[in-house]
Design a protein around this motif. Sequence first.
Motif, short mmCIF file in Angstrom:
data_model
loop_
_atom_site.label_atom_id
_atom_site.label_comp_id
_atom_site.label_asym_id
_atom_site.label_seq_id
_atom_site.Cartn_x
_atom_site.Cartn_y
_atom_site.Cartn_z
N ALA A 60 19.19 14.24 28.45
CA ALA A 60 19.69 13.33 27.63
C ALA A 60 20.79 14.04 26.56
O ALA A 60 20.37 15.20 26.21
N VAL A 61 21.29 13.22 25.85
CA VAL A 61 21.94 13.64 24.53
C VAL A 61 21.26 12.86 23.54
O VAL A 61 21.27 11.63 23.68
N ALA A 62 21.05 13.24 22.47
CA ALA A 62 20.36 12.63 21.33
C ALA A 62 21.39 12.84 20.21
O ALA A 62 21.49 14.10 19.74
N CYS A 63 21.72 11.66 19.55
CA CYS A 63 22.58 11.85 18.45
C CYS A 63 22.44 10.84 17.32
O CYS A 63 21.82 9.90 17.52
N ILE A 64 22.90 11.35 16.24
CA ILE A 64 22.98 10.56 15.05
C ILE A 64 24.25 9.70 14.96
O ILE A 64 25.19 10.35 15.12
N HIS A 65 24.10 8.33 14.42
CA HIS A 65 25.29 7.87 14.59
C HIS A 65 25.93 7.92 13.16
O HIS A 65 26.99 8.31 12.73
N GLY A 66 25.20 7.36 12.04
CA GLY A 66 25.63 7.43 10.66
C GLY A 66 24.78 8.77 10.05
O GLY A 66 23.44 8.33 9.81
N GLU A 67 25.24 9.58 9.81
CA GLU A 67 24.41 10.93 9.31
C GLU A 67 24.32 10.59 7.77
O GLU A 67 25.13 11.40 7.06
N THR A 68 23.48 10.06 7.36
CA THR A 68 23.29 9.55 6.01
C THR A 68 23.29 10.83 5.13
O THR A 68 23.65 10.85 3.91
N SER A 69 22.87 12.00 5.49
CA SER A 69 22.80 13.13 4.50
C SER A 69 24.09 13.64 4.24
O SER A 69 24.41 14.45 3.21
N THR A 70 25.03 13.45 4.94
CA THR A 70 26.68 13.97 4.69
C THR A 70 27.54 12.75 4.76
O THR A 70 28.57 13.16 4.10
N SER A 71 27.08 11.57 5.12
CA SER A 71 27.91 10.22 4.79
C SER A 71 28.81 10.35 5.92
O SER A 71 29.99 9.33 6.08
N MET A 72 28.85 11.03 7.11
CA MET A 72 29.72 11.06 8.18
C MET A 72 29.08 10.31 9.28
O MET A 72 28.11 10.12 9.68
N MET A 73 30.24 9.72 9.90
CA MET A 73 29.72 8.66 11.23
C MET A 73 30.33 8.96 12.25
O MET A 73 31.70 9.29 12.46
N GLN A 74 29.29 9.55 13.43
CA GLN A 74 30.13 9.97 14.59
C GLN A 74 30.53 8.99 15.69
O GLN A 74 30.04 7.90 15.85
N PRO A 75 31.84 8.95 15.93
CA PRO A 75 32.27 7.83 16.92
C PRO A 75 31.54 8.04 18.39
O PRO A 75 31.48 9.32 18.55
N LEU A 76 31.02 7.15 18.86
CA LEU A 76 30.28 7.15 20.15
C LEU A 76 30.84 6.71 21.36
O LEU A 76 30.33 6.91 22.43
N GLU A 77 31.92 5.96 21.36
CA GLU A 77 32.38 5.13 22.24
C GLU A 77 32.80 6.15 23.52
O GLU A 77 32.21 5.90 24.75
N GLU A 78 33.56 7.13 23.20
CA GLU A 78 33.67 8.16 24.40
C GLU A 78 32.48 9.00 24.76
O GLU A 78 32.50 9.57 25.97
N ILE A 79 31.70 9.06 23.82
CA ILE A 79 30.57 10.33 24.29
C ILE A 79 29.78 9.29 25.09
O ILE A 79 28.91 9.76 26.00
N GLY A 80 29.40 8.01 24.86
CA GLY A 80 28.90 7.02 26.03
C GLY A 80 29.42 7.21 27.26
O GLY A 80 28.75 7.40 28.32
N GLU A 81 30.61 7.20 27.40
CA GLU A 81 31.57 7.20 28.75
C GLU A 81 31.41 8.70 29.25
O GLU A 81 30.71 8.65 30.40
N ILE A 82 31.22 9.46 28.50
CA ILE A 82 30.85 11.07 28.80
C ILE A 82 29.52 11.24 29.65
O ILE A 82 29.35 11.67 30.59
N CYS A 83 28.65 10.72 28.71
CA CYS A 83 27.02 11.02 29.10
C CYS A 83 27.02 10.35 30.57
O CYS A 83 26.22 10.76 31.52
#
Length: 410
Positions: free
Chosen positions: A139-162
């Motif tokens: 598995a890959v485990a990942c944060i979408h909205g990283e509240t500590s830094t205010s950054m949001m990781q785009p996930l669409e492509e990562i879903g495809e890749i996984c």
Amino acid sequence: MKTYKQINPSPRTLMTPGPVEADPRVLRAMSAHILGQFDPEFTELMNETMEMERYVFQTKNKQTYLVDTTSRGGLETVLTGAICPGDKVLIPAFGRFGYLLAEILERCGAKITLLEREWGTVFDPQEIEDALKKDSYKAVACIHGETSTSMMQPLEEIGEICERYGALLIVDAVATLGGAEVKVDDWKLSACISGTQKCISAPSGSALITYNEKIEEIVKARKRVEKGIRTADDVAGNLAAIPSNYLDLGQLEDYWSPRRLNHHTEATSMQYAVHEALRCIVEETLEARFARHKLNDKALTAGLRAMGLTIFGDLEHKMPVVTAINIPEGADGKAIRGMLLNEFGIEIATSFGPLDGKILRIGNMGYSSQKRNILILLGALEAVMKRNGVKVSTGEAVNAAMDVYADAEK
Ligand SMILES: *Cc1c(COP(=O)(O)O)cnc(C)c1O
């Protein structure tokens, strides 16, 4: 005997990244009287909660329900159930909560590989693909909205890749669900976890979870029904049992299924709260809700800039529901926060680890995401900055935000 005062909390404007203000409708629902956990009226509420949760997660997953714990417990429930001891898990970490996933998974006995990035940035999907090419992961485990830094990781492509590399993708959407787009099915997320005290706008104390059939199969193979309530059909699966009894996906599934097999006693008032909070979202619609958060974010950032403050991080990937400002040279972040709270009743947040003392974080979530709150915060922050010796442009921030609102009404 000492006497104790009845609680009488001061009114607060909660502009932190959680907890935020609960919708008053949610608070009223929580004062409804208690139903028994197998009362058909109550189980009907549970079923409706599952339906509305599917709408919010944008999923058809059958296994979409609540766990009586905060979001962290929701993460632990899903990770402990889906990941067996010895499984390899890749964690792209870009802030505090990414490291939390690693901590939980280590305690599950997983073999962790961390990909690390500077706080204030997100991963290029290619970095995930490169890591998956080098080694195979469960598995890959990942944060979408990283509240500590205010950054949001785009996930669409990562879903495809996984999917291409046969890895599950387990996502923490605690800070984003209900405030920004989270498309569980379209983005091919195997599981997604959220909480109640952020964009869902209820008190903390419940975790919203959803997971697909692949994880359901793993859970089935790890299933153990308690001896005292086991029937002849309840044979043990062939994988290692889930090491937690309370956070056991197998037993939770049985409790939320028509079988209603007794496990814990569902937290009645939290069930009412989440049901009402989800009803608010369904009524508003996701589309309108995301637009509201975006507009308030636009007004907030315009106001902060007009004041002369700078915004932290890679702005292309900033969450619409959290904004981090760089604490100006020589200013004391603690004093600024303290004055905002004590003089204005407005709470904003600091950050953690390498960003502690460097940034202040402003939440724009759920019921707290209102024009009124944005304008009041900007006015108050300007005054507080000035009194703390920061040179800000006065009289500009609220006006800039009001321009954004006026433009939106045209
Ligand atoms: C708030 C938060 C959590 C932890 O939530 P609790 O409800 O406090 O357990 C986990 N992940 C992220 C990204 C969060 O923002």
